[in-house]
Write a protein that holds these residues in place. Structure first.
Motif, PDB file in Angstrom:
ATOM      1  N   GLY A 156       0.803  -1.215   0.000  1.00 44.91           N
ATOM      2  CA  GLY A 156       0.000   0.000   0.000  1.00 44.91           C
ATOM      3  C   GLY A 156       0.834   1.262   0.000  1.00 44.91           C
ATOM      4  O   GLY A 156       0.290   2.367   0.024  1.00 44.91           O
ATOM      5  N   MET A 157       2.158   1.124  -0.016  1.00 48.81           N
ATOM      6  CA  MET A 157       3.034   2.285   0.036  1.00 48.81           C
ATOM      7  C   MET A 157       3.171   2.935  -1.346  1.00 48.81           C
ATOM      8  O   MET A 157       2.748   2.384  -2.356  1.00 48.81           O
ATOM      9  CB  MET A 157       4.400   1.894   0.593  1.00 48.81           C
ATOM     10  N   ASP A 158       3.835   4.113  -1.359  1.00 43.76           N
ATOM     11  CA  ASP A 158       3.877   4.922  -2.578  1.00 43.76           C
ATOM     12  C   ASP A 158       5.177   4.802  -3.362  1.00 43.76           C
ATOM     13  O   ASP A 158       5.196   5.045  -4.569  1.00 43.76           O
ATOM     14  CB  ASP A 158       3.670   6.401  -2.222  1.00 43.76           C
ATOM     15  N   ALA A 159       6.269   4.466  -2.690  1.00 41.30           N
ATOM     16  CA  ALA A 159       7.570   4.442  -3.362  1.00 41.30           C
ATOM     17  C   ALA A 159       8.413   3.318  -2.774  1.00 41.30           C
ATOM     18  O   ALA A 159       8.357   3.037  -1.570  1.00 41.30           O
ATOM     19  CB  ALA A 159       8.281   5.779  -3.200  1.00 41.30           C
ATOM     20  N   ILE A 160       9.211   2.688  -3.645  1.00 43.28           N
ATOM     21  CA  ILE A 160       9.979   1.494  -3.278  1.00 43.28           C
ATOM     22  C   ILE A 160      11.432   1.683  -3.711  1.00 43.28           C
ATOM     23  O   ILE A 160      11.706   2.361  -4.698  1.00 43.28           O
ATOM     24  CB  ILE A 160       9.425   0.229  -3.969  1.00 43.28           C
ATOM     25  N   ASN A 161      12.348   1.064  -2.976  1.00 41.28           N
ATOM     26  CA  ASN A 161      13.737   0.994  -3.407  1.00 41.28           C
ATOM     27  C   ASN A 161      14.271  -0.398  -3.108  1.00 41.28           C
ATOM     28  O   ASN A 161      14.028  -0.941  -2.027  1.00 41.28           O
ATOM     29  CB  ASN A 161      14.585   2.051  -2.697  1.00 41.28           C
ATOM     30  N   ILE A 284      -3.966  -9.748   2.394  1.00 43.76           N
ATOM     31  CA  ILE A 284      -4.869  -9.806   3.546  1.00 43.76           C
ATOM     32  C   ILE A 284      -4.743  -8.550   4.405  1.00 43.76           C
ATOM     33  O   ILE A 284      -5.740  -7.945   4.794  1.00 43.76           O
ATOM     34  CB  ILE A 284      -4.586 -11.069   4.387  1.00 43.76           C
ATOM     35  N   ALA A 285      -3.493  -8.146   4.728  1.00 42.98           N
ATOM     36  CA  ALA A 285      -3.262  -6.956   5.555  1.00 42.98           C
ATOM     37  C   ALA A 285      -2.097  -6.184   4.962  1.00 42.98           C
ATOM     38  O   ALA A 285      -1.110  -6.776   4.524  1.00 42.98           O
ATOM     39  CB  ALA A 285      -2.968  -7.360   7.000  1.00 42.98           C
ATOM     40  N   ARG A 286      -2.204  -4.840   4.957  1.00 43.07           N
ATOM     41  CA  ARG A 286      -1.166  -4.015   4.355  1.00 43.07           C
ATOM     42  C   ARG A 286      -0.665  -2.965   5.348  1.00 43.07           C
ATOM     43  O   ARG A 286      -1.411  -2.494   6.225  1.00 43.07           O
ATOM     44  CB  ARG A 286      -1.678  -3.308   3.105  1.00 43.07           C
ATOM     45  N   ALA A 287       0.578  -2.582   5.184  1.00 42.24           N
ATOM     46  CA  ALA A 287       1.175  -1.578   6.064  1.00 42.24           C
ATOM     47  C   ALA A 287       0.424  -0.250   5.975  1.00 42.24           C
ATOM     48  O   ALA A 287       0.261   0.448   6.982  1.00 42.24           O
ATOM     49  CB  ALA A 287       2.646  -1.382   5.697  1.00 42.24           C
ATOM     50  N   ARG A 288      -0.033   0.108   4.780  1.00 47.84           N
ATOM     51  CA  ARG A 288      -0.714   1.398   4.603  1.00 47.84           C
ATOM     52  C   ARG A 288      -1.977   1.484   5.451  1.00 47.84           C
ATOM     53  O   ARG A 288      -2.249   2.506   6.091  1.00 47.84           O
ATOM     54  CB  ARG A 288      -1.034   1.604   3.118  1.00 47.84           C
ATOM     55  N   GLU A 289      -2.770   0.424   5.473  1.00 44.59           N
ATOM     56  CA  GLU A 289      -4.023   0.469   6.230  1.00 44.59           C
ATOM     57  C   GLU A 289      -3.771   0.562   7.738  1.00 44.59           C
ATOM     58  O   GLU A 289      -4.624   1.051   8.482  1.00 44.59           O
ATOM     59  CB  GLU A 289      -4.881  -0.757   5.924  1.00 44.59           C
ATOM     60  N   ALA A 290      -2.608   0.094   8.196  1.00 41.87           N
ATOM     61  CA  ALA A 290      -2.265   0.226   9.609  1.00 41.87           C
ATOM     62  C   ALA A 290      -1.643   1.576   9.914  1.00 41.87           C
ATOM     63  O   ALA A 290      -1.369   1.883  11.076  1.00 41.87           O
ATOM     64  CB  ALA A 290      -1.304  -0.893  10.028  1.00 41.87           C
ATOM     65  N   GLY A 291      -1.407   2.395   8.878  1.00 37.84           N
ATOM     66  CA  GLY A 291      -0.929   3.757   9.083  1.00 37.84           C
ATOM     67  C   GLY A 291       0.575   3.928   9.111  1.00 37.84           C
ATOM     68  O   GLY A 291       1.070   5.016   9.436  1.00 37.84           O
ATOM     69  N   PHE A 292       1.343   2.901   8.746  1.00 35.75           N
ATOM     70  CA  PHE A 292       2.801   2.998   8.819  1.00 35.75           C
ATOM     71  C   PHE A 292       3.356   3.954   7.766  1.00 35.75           C
ATOM     72  O   PHE A 292       2.776   4.142   6.689  1.00 35.75           O
ATOM     73  CB  PHE A 292       3.435   1.613   8.634  1.00 35.75           C
ATOM     74  N   ASP A 293       4.529   4.517   8.099  1.00 37.10           N
ATOM     75  CA  ASP A 293       5.228   5.421   7.188  1.00 37.10           C
ATOM     76  C   ASP A 293       6.268   4.692   6.345  1.00 37.10           C
ATOM     77  O   ASP A 293       6.574   5.135   5.226  1.00 37.10           O
ATOM     78  CB  ASP A 293       5.934   6.524   7.986  1.00 37.10           C
ATOM     79  N   LEU A 294       6.858   3.635   6.897  1.00 39.83           N
ATOM     80  CA  LEU A 294       7.885   2.876   6.201  1.00 39.83           C
ATOM     81  C   LEU A 294       7.678   1.392   6.501  1.00 39.83           C
ATOM     82  O   LEU A 294       7.124   1.015   7.548  1.00 39.83           O
ATOM     83  CB  LEU A 294       9.303   3.236   6.668  1.00 39.83           C
ATOM     84  N   MET A 317      12.750  -1.673   0.451  1.00 48.21           N
ATOM     85  CA  MET A 317      12.259  -0.563   1.267  1.00 48.21           C
ATOM     86  C   MET A 317      10.987   0.012   0.655  1.00 48.21           C
ATOM     87  O   MET A 317      10.923   0.221  -0.558  1.00 48.21           O
ATOM     88  CB  MET A 317      13.312   0.539   1.351  1.00 48.21           C
ATOM     89  N   CYS A 318       9.997   0.299   1.498  1.00 56.22           N
ATOM     90  CA  CYS A 318       8.726   0.853   1.028  1.00 56.22           C
ATOM     91  C   CYS A 318       8.372   2.050   1.908  1.00 56.22           C
ATOM     92  O   CYS A 318       8.400   1.944   3.137  1.00 56.22           O
ATOM     93  CB  CYS A 318       7.616  -0.193   1.121  1.00 56.22           C
ATOM     94  N   VAL A 319       8.027   3.177   1.291  1.00 57.03           N
ATOM     95  CA  VAL A 319       7.744   4.390   2.059  1.00 57.03           C
ATOM     96  C   VAL A 319       6.542   5.129   1.473  1.00 57.03           C
ATOM     97  O   VAL A 319       6.135   4.890   0.338  1.00 57.03           O
ATOM     98  CB  VAL A 319       8.965   5.344   2.087  1.00 57.03           C
ATOM     99  N   THR A 320       6.023   6.061   2.272  1.00 57.34           N
ATOM    100  CA  THR A 320       4.960   6.935   1.796  1.00 57.34           C
ATOM    101  C   THR A 320       5.530   8.016   0.882  1.00 57.34           C
ATOM    102  O   THR A 320       6.746   8.222   0.810  1.00 57.34           O
ATOM    103  CB  THR A 320       4.248   7.606   2.979  1.00 57.34           C
ATOM    104  N   GLU A 321       4.643   8.726   0.214  1.00 58.29           N
ATOM    105  CA  GLU A 321       5.075   9.765  -0.723  1.00 58.29           C
ATOM    106  C   GLU A 321       5.915  10.835  -0.024  1.00 58.29           C
ATOM    107  O   GLU A 321       6.878  11.353  -0.593  1.00 58.29           O
ATOM    108  CB  GLU A 321       3.844  10.416  -1.382  1.00 58.29           C
ATOM    109  N   ALA A 322       5.570  11.170   1.218  1.00 51.10           N
ATOM    110  CA  ALA A 322       6.309  12.216   1.934  1.00 51.10           C
ATOM    111  C   ALA A 322       7.772  11.834   2.153  1.00 51.10           C
ATOM    112  O   ALA A 322       8.646  12.712   2.212  1.00 51.10           O
ATOM    113  CB  ALA A 322       5.635  12.492   3.275  1.00 51.10           C
ATOM    114  N   LEU A 323       8.044  10.534   2.268  1.00 52.72           N
ATOM    115  CA  LEU A 323       9.408  10.076   2.532  1.00 52.72           C
ATOM    116  C   LEU A 323      10.145   9.655   1.268  1.00 52.72           C
ATOM    117  O   LEU A 323      11.348   9.360   1.326  1.00 52.72           O
ATOM    118  CB  LEU A 323       9.386   8.906   3.524  1.00 52.72           C
ATOM    119  N   ALA A 324       9.461   9.635   0.126  1.00 51.78           N
ATOM    120  CA  ALA A 324      10.072   9.160  -1.120  1.00 51.78           C
ATOM    121  C   ALA A 324      11.355   9.910  -1.487  1.00 51.78           C
ATOM    122  O   ALA A 324      12.317   9.291  -1.948  1.00 51.78           O
ATOM    123  CB  ALA A 324       9.054   9.237  -2.261  1.00 51.78           C
TER     124      ALA A 324
END
Length: 531
Positions: A156-161, A284-294, A317-324
């Motif tokens: 569910g994150m926005d950017a990956i490395n 089944i469950a994603r980091a984004r829905e639990a509210g994680f940033d990374l 590594m997976c992060v939100t757009e703000a941390l991309a």
């Protein structure tokens, strides 16, 4: 032999018999001891004059201390002796391809499809060079970009490395992003604490400590869940991040994880999800829905690429757009119909690995995902959870074995068991059970230290094993538990069927006697003699 005879051989009173097993023992020397001067396995062609001249020009620019005065002391062997050496070593090892490896809990040991190995070893992949111009490597750049897209969907994150070379490496890089984020906001010095839990991976605490943070470790409540009240007492304006594994290494999923994340956010901290234990959660469950940033994934676990004895690997590594903008560089981006490398800006934490990381592992993982599809990934997790709970039901029938915490509740993809009852009755400890298990050709792992669960055993079946495989492993555990009660000396004397028998642990406890390279071993021999 008739099928009825085979059935009688394999089962007694409905229980699977243990197969006979004995590992090869070769007393094989290390390869340097096999070296014979002048022996060759390959003839290296003469260096062309133009290349040699260019090489001299490069050497002239290097500091004298970086120039080798003598040729490297490499072992000199023929091809057949080299092959024989490594085949013999392979016969003295256990591995996921030829034993039921469910006892390696938290490692997610699963089948690595061999067609994916063929893809990774094909010349179009194996002969790529990381210094090629990006126009000549559009295929692997497309694969890496597409794999990042898969991980966006799964997390569910926005950017990956994909640069990090292991899970711990990804955790460390995520901690670097956390530090860079707070420094960019003028709070780097103020936020000097990281919160984690005792049943999260030790790398979470270790990487935070290595990054210079004070680590606050929280312990579970009576049900095995992280203690939310302890978290409330721990958070403050000094909190830089919460980093947590869920499910933790007990296999227990924290259903209140969103409360933890919201509590950390309420004081301005970031939240980092260690998803090395993600094999029961895909679709089944994603980091984004639990509210994680990374968060991060281990491609060498969840996505069925080889562990390879500690490498090569990929910690994604997976992060939100703000941390991309803080992600390592370069990043693969799509530009119309082509792919290119983008170096980002000064907010990036920089490179954390040479070039783009381990491209062949990404290719293997991408092939695995494309073969399964979205529904297949979810089915992987469903079967992993089913296998784990079936095995837990069978293992808990063994007297002296328990599953502490969350009594009566299901677990996700693994369980941390306790042999405390058996140890109290027989004096046989969990590590001795693990050593005896090797006599039946299987692995077994206790847990990370400290042993919060007494006499621990961490077992993770994954989706890759059949019911017959699970029954075989349960049968081994049942057999050893019976031995512990009837003939404990036999368990204490193990292993018997392995290339090395009882290992003297005093070497492991004395750093002065360690030698982790051939050169160091030779130095120790010179300093202290053969003894």
């Amino acid at each position: 032999m008739s099928m009825q005879d085979i059935s009688r051989f394999r089962f007694t009173d409905g229980q699977p018999n243990l197969r006979r097993y004995h590992q090869a023992r070769w007393d094989e020397p290390v390869i340097f001891e096999l070296s014979q001067a002048g022996e060759r396995g390959v003839l290296v062609p003469e260096v062309e004059a133009a290349i040699e001249a260019a090489g001299h020009d490069v050497l002239a620019t290097l500091p004298a201390g970086m120039q080798r005065k003598d040729a490297p002391a490499l072992p000199q062997l023929s091809q057949n002796r080299t092959l024989r050496h490594y085949l013999r070593l392979s016969q003295e090892n256990l591995g996921a391809d030829f034993n039921v490896d469910v006892g390696q809990g938290t490692c997610t040991m699963k089948y690595n499809p061999k067609i994916n190995e063929q893809l990774a070893r094909a010349p179009k992949m194996s002969e790529l060079h990381p210094l090629q111009h990006e126009d000549t490597v559009q295929g692997i750049l497309q694969v890496m970009y597409a794999m990042e897209g898969v991980l966006k969907e799964v997390s569910g994150m926005d950017a990956i490395n994909l640069q990090p070379r292991s899970g711990s490496h990804a955790i460390y890089a995520n901690m670097a992003i956390i530090r860079a984020w707070h420094e960019s906001r003028g709070e780097g010095a103020q936020r000097d604490e990281v919160i984690t839990t005792i049943f999260s991976h030790p790398s979470d605490a270790a990487c935070a400590k290595l990054m210079g943070y004070k680590v606050i470790t929280l312990y579970p409540d009576e049900n095995g869940y992280p203690d939310l009240e302890a978290m409330r007492a721990a958070v403050s304006p000094r909190t830089a991040a919460l980093i947590i594994t869920n499910p933790e290494d007990t296999g227990i999923f924290n259903p209140r994880i969103r409360e933890w994340v919201d509590l950390a956010h309420s004081v301005g901290a970031l939240t980092c999800y260690d998803q090395a234990n993600a094999n029961g959660l895909m679709g089944i469950a994603r980091a984004r829905e639990a509210g994680f940033d990374l968060c991060h994934f281990n491609l060498h676990k969840t996505f069925a690429t080889p562990h390879a004895c500690g490498g090569p690997a990929v910690g994604a590594m997976c992060v939100t757009e703000a941390l991309a903008p803080f992600l390592p560089r370069p990043r693969v981006v799509q530009d119309g119909q082509r792919y290119r490398l983008d170096m980002g800006d000064d907010r990036s934490i920089g490179k954390v690995s040479a070039f783009l990381g381990t491209a062949s592992i990404v290719l293997r993982a991408y092939a695995w995902v494309m073969n399964l599809g979205a529904d297949g990934l979810r089915e992987v997790s469903e079967i992993a959870v089913l296998n784990n709970n079936y095995m837990m039901a069978e293992l808990l029938k063994i007297r002296g074995l328990t599953a502490p915490y969350a009594e009566g509740h299901r677990r996700i993809e693994q369980v941390r068991y306790s042999w405390a009852g058996l140890a109290a009755d027989t004096g046989i400890h969990s590590d001795e059970i693990g050593i005896r298990a090797a006599d039946f050709g299987t692995h077994y792992w206790t847990s990370h230290h400290p042993y919060v669960v007494p006499e621990p055993a961490t077992i993770e079946p994954t989706e890759a094993y059949s019911r017959a495989d699970l029954d075989e492993f349960v049968g081994i555990m049942r057999h050893i538990a019976d031995e512990a009660r009837q003939d404990p000396a036999k368990v204490k004397g193990a292993p018997y069927n392995c290339p090395i028998h009882k290992v003297q642990g005093d070497y492991l406890d004395d750093p002065a006697r360690w030698a982790i390279t051939w050169r160091a071993w030779q130095r120790k021999l010179r300093e202290h003699g053969a003894a």
